[in-house]
Design a protein around this motif. Structure first.
Motif, PDB file in Angstrom:
ATOM      1  N   CYS A  97     -69.720 -50.380  66.028  1.00  0.00           N
ATOM      2  CA  CYS A  97     -70.057 -51.572  65.243  1.00  0.00           C
ATOM      3  C   CYS A  97     -69.782 -52.849  66.039  1.00  0.00           C
ATOM      4  N   LEU A  98     -68.677 -52.860  66.775  1.00  0.00           N
ATOM      5  CA  LEU A  98     -68.384 -54.024  67.612  1.00  0.00           C
ATOM      6  C   LEU A  98     -69.407 -54.162  68.738  1.00  0.00           C
ATOM      7  N   SER A  99     -69.762 -53.046  69.363  1.00  0.00           N
ATOM      8  CA  SER A  99     -70.771 -53.090  70.427  1.00  0.00           C
ATOM      9  C   SER A  99     -72.116 -53.555  69.875  1.00  0.00           C
ATOM     10  N   TRP A 100     -72.440 -53.101  68.670  1.00  0.00           N
ATOM     11  CA  TRP A 100     -73.680 -53.522  68.011  1.00  0.00           C
ATOM     12  C   TRP A 100     -73.664 -55.029  67.767  1.00  0.00           C
ATOM     13  N   LEU A 101     -72.533 -55.554  67.301  1.00  0.00           N
ATOM     14  CA  LEU A 101     -72.414 -56.989  67.029  1.00  0.00           C
ATOM     15  C   LEU A 101     -72.472 -57.800  68.326  1.00  0.00           C
ATOM     16  N   PHE A 102     -71.783 -57.339  69.358  1.00  0.00           N
ATOM     17  CA  PHE A 102     -71.778 -58.072  70.629  1.00  0.00           C
ATOM     18  C   PHE A 102     -73.173 -58.109  71.251  1.00  0.00           C
ATOM     19  N   PRO A 131     -62.252 -44.314  65.369  1.00  0.00           N
ATOM     20  CA  PRO A 131     -62.288 -45.333  66.437  1.00  0.00           C
ATOM     21  C   PRO A 131     -63.677 -45.544  67.014  1.00  0.00           C
ATOM     22  N   GLN A 132     -64.444 -44.444  67.200  1.00  0.00           N
ATOM     23  CA  GLN A 132     -65.777 -44.622  67.787  1.00  0.00           C
ATOM     24  C   GLN A 132     -66.722 -45.359  66.850  1.00  0.00           C
ATOM     25  N   VAL A 188     -65.002 -42.785  54.007  1.00  0.00           N
ATOM     26  CA  VAL A 188     -63.797 -43.513  54.412  1.00  0.00           C
ATOM     27  C   VAL A 188     -63.307 -43.021  55.770  1.00  0.00           C
ATOM     28  N   HIS A 189     -63.289 -41.711  55.946  1.00  0.00           N
ATOM     29  CA  HIS A 189     -62.867 -41.155  57.228  1.00  0.00           C
ATOM     30  C   HIS A 189     -63.824 -41.556  58.348  1.00  0.00           C
ATOM     31  N   PHE A 190     -65.119 -41.588  58.044  1.00  0.00           N
ATOM     32  CA  PHE A 190     -66.106 -41.963  59.060  1.00  0.00           C
ATOM     33  C   PHE A 190     -65.937 -43.417  59.481  1.00  0.00           C
TER      34      PHE A 190
END
Length: 225
Positions: free
Chosen positions: A30-35, A24-25, A18-20
């Motif tokens: 995950c967003l960078s991976w999706l983009f 923020p990173q 959960v903490h992981f």
């Protein structure tokens, strides 16, 4: 006592999923991976069309195949880097060596900064080439091209933020190291321990026990009966 190093707790604790996930990173990766998937998958699937007068498919960005190839290359490498750094981030709290943590954080800092710059170049190239694309191509692949340009711009933001957080982790690690270690030569608050070579004279010398009872010259002491 130091309880963390370079933005993570010391090794030995249990992995907190959960903490992981809330870090923020992790969210930014995950967003960078999706983009990156959106960019290179869209270029691969819809980035090439057949012109009316030519049989070979051409890039939708002003028929510039280099622009499409650049976008695919940056996207694929960013995709693999995000997966690798996510694995490293999950394993990072289990690393006990501070030097290894420093190398990982520096690698994250440099790579994130370089990739933010490369995404900026990608956005500028694709936007410039799309502005010069004929109207016939724009009518066929307009939505795909705009999505590629938009997510290239979003990737600049996510990778820039990853670079910012990596810089913060590096500074935190350096400050923690400076607080943990103090040079005794510059530390005025702690007195120096006494030197074992402070006295240059011989050690173990004691005054003679007969010095106080020594008779003074010129005085007569009668014997006691």
């Amino acid at each position: 006592m130091q309880s963390s190093a370079y933005g993570a707790s010391l090794a030995g604790g249990a992995f907190d999923v959960v903490h992981f996930v809330k870090q923020p990173q992790t969210i930014l990766r995950c967003l960078s991976w999706l983009f990156s998937i959106v960019v290179f998958a869209t270029i691969t699937a819809e980035g090439y069309i057949n012109q009316t007068k030519e049989q070979n498919a051409k890039c939708i960005f002003n028929a510039n195949d280099s622009a499409c190839s650049y976008g695919v290359g940056i996207g694929v490498l960013a995709f693999m880097a995000c997966v690798l750094f996510l694995i490293v981030d999950a394993y990072f709290p289990q690393i006990s060596n501070a030097k290894e943590r420093k190398v990982i954080v520096l690698g994250d800092l440099v790579f994130s900064g370089v990739w933010a710059f490369l995404w900026f170049i990608c956005f500028c190239v694709l936007a410039n080439q799309w502005s010069q694309t004929p109207n016939t191509t724009e009518a066929v692949a307009g939505d795909a091209a705009r999505a590629i340009v938009a997510f290239s711009f979003f990737s600049i933001i996510t990778w820039g933020l990853l670079c910012f957080f990596a810089l913060g982790r590096y500074r935190q690690g350096v400050n923690e190291f400076e607080q943990e270690y103090r040079d005794p030569a510059n530390d005025q608050s702690t007195p120096y321990p006494p030197s074992p070579y402070a006295s240059s004279g011989p050690t173990g010398y004691q005054q003679s026990p007969f010095s106080n009872n020594q008779e003074q010259p010129g005085e007569y002491q009668p014997p006691a009966y």
